[in-house]
Design an enzyme around this catalytic site. Structure first.
Site, PDB file in Angstrom:
ATOM      1  N   ASP A 233      32.593  49.320   2.869  1.00 26.35           N
ATOM      2  CA  ASP A 233      31.945  48.072   2.436  1.00 26.35           C
ATOM      3  C   ASP A 233      31.181  47.463   3.627  1.00 26.35           C
ATOM      4  OD1 ASP A 233      32.472  45.911  -0.017  1.00 26.35           O
ATOM      5  OD2 ASP A 233      32.062  44.921   1.898  1.00 26.35           O
TER       6      ASP A 233
ATOM      7  N   HIS B  80      31.174  44.490   4.510  1.00 23.44           N
ATOM      8  CA  HIS B  80      32.009  43.454   5.120  1.00 23.44           C
ATOM      9  C   HIS B  80      33.302  44.072   5.656  1.00 23.44           C
ATOM     10  CE1 HIS B  80      29.625  41.435   1.882  1.00 23.44           C
ATOM     11  NE2 HIS B  80      29.398  40.573   2.856  1.00 23.44           N
TER      12      HIS B  80
ATOM     13  N   ASP C 218      27.836  47.475  -0.941  1.00 22.68           N
ATOM     14  CA  ASP C 218      26.922  46.407  -0.516  1.00 22.68           C
ATOM     15  C   ASP C 218      26.271  46.671   0.841  1.00 22.68           C
ATOM     16  OD1 ASP C 218      29.409  46.106   0.609  1.00 22.68           O
ATOM     17  OD2 ASP C 218      29.731  44.053  -0.083  1.00 22.68           O
TER      18      ASP C 218
ATOM     19  N   HIS D 266      39.400  41.667   1.064  1.00 25.57           N
ATOM     20  CA  HIS D 266      39.538  40.435   1.862  1.00 25.57           C
ATOM     21  C   HIS D 266      40.860  39.706   1.572  1.00 25.57           C
ATOM     22  CE1 HIS D 266      35.518  40.893   3.328  1.00 25.57           C
ATOM     23  NE2 HIS D 266      34.956  40.700   2.152  1.00 25.57           N
TER      24      HIS D 266
END
Ligand SMILES: [Zn+2]
Length: 292
Positions: A148, A150, A229, A111
């Site tokens: 991931d 995200h 995740d 991120h």
């Protein structure tokens, strides 16, 4: 980031515990992560941002950079070592010393944008490593694969105008950081997936979307933003992958790497917050990388 925070030191202990208890650890070579140099960081981040992070280190307590990202007195050192691990792994893989590498590092990185810390991330370690492979080792084509839960918005921001890099990813959508569906960049292969998506669909995305693009691109090295995740036991996402899905994806990426990149893969830990699921998923990933 505080005792309540899911991005906690126990994550790395869980990974090492599972590598030991499954008998994988003795088959691996371990290396300490060096600090990333300013020169390597500046290939992915604005120099003013690197300076700003250095001057943001609190002498004690916490300094908040965004609602879920804060620094303590040791955060900068950890972030420098996380990026340094990926650079060092890149050097060792490019030099032929090791076939591939998994970097068990935190904080995560995908991120982190050119000039912004967010979502538990400070330096985009995979981006720093990929640019190092391009700039210091003279590669012309590098792939970044992000599984991931995200979207890796920082990685996309850093590379969306760099056609030496192909990024393939899937991620839960709509979901934090609410990006990844608007890119027009030809080198971004983003596959948004609804909450509840399981391994059968994820594998199909890998086979039908990622692999054709990766094989067409012909990467000379593959970097993996390895977040775990999307596991069904992880409460920070609502996807439903299991350990065998991480093994499957890793094996397919090994195939691509052997076809185009002399087997070169550097993988780096991103998310994964259920400690047991994180440990088991990482073992599945590392087993596949090490062909154990
Ligand atoms: Zn994540």
């Amino acid at each position: 980031m505080g005792s309540w925070h899911p991005e906690c030191p126990e994550r790395l202990a869980a990974i090492q515990d599972h590598l030991i208890s499954t008998g994988v650890a003795p088959h691996l070579a371990y290396y300490d992560a060096p600090l990333a140099s300013i020169e390597t960081l500046q290939r992915a981040h604005a120099s003013s941002y690197v300076e700003r992070l250095k001057s943001s280190v609190p002498s004690d307590g916490y300094r908040s950079l965004d609602p879920d990202t804060s620094m303590n007195p040791h955060t900068l050192q950890a972030a420098l070592r996380a990026a340094g691990a990926v650079v060092d792994a890149t050097d060792r893989v490019m030099g032929g010393e090791i076939a591939n590498a998994f970097c068990a590092v935190r904080p995560p990185g995908h991120h982190a944008c050119k000039a912004t810390a967010m979502g538990f991330c400070f330096f985009n370690s995979v981006a720093v490593g990929a640019r190092h492979a391009l700039e210091a080792h003279g590669l012309q084509r590098v792939a970044i694969v992000d599984f991931d839960v995200h979207h890796g918005n920082g990685t996309e921001e850093i590379f969306e105008d760099d056609d030496r890099v192909l990024m393939t990813s899937f991620f839960q959508h709509p979901f934090y950081p609410y990006s990844g569906t608007g890119s027009l960049a030809k080198n971004m292969v983003n596959v948004p997936l609804p909450a509840g998506t399981g391994g059968d669909v994820a594998r199909k995305v890998v086979d039908d979307v990622w692999l054709p693009r990766l094989n067409e691109f012909g990467p000379q090295m593959i970097f993996i933003s390895a977040g775990f995740d999307a596991h069904r036991e992880d409460d920070l996402g609502q996807m439903a992958l299991v350990e065998a899905d991480y093994a499957y994806m890793t094996e397919r990426l090994m195939d691509v790497a052997h076809q185009h990149a002399n087997g070169r893969i550097v993988s780096s830990l991103e998310g994964g917050y259920n400690l047991s699921a994180l440990g088991r998923s990482t073992v599945a990933h590392v087993r596949a990388l090490a062909r154990l």
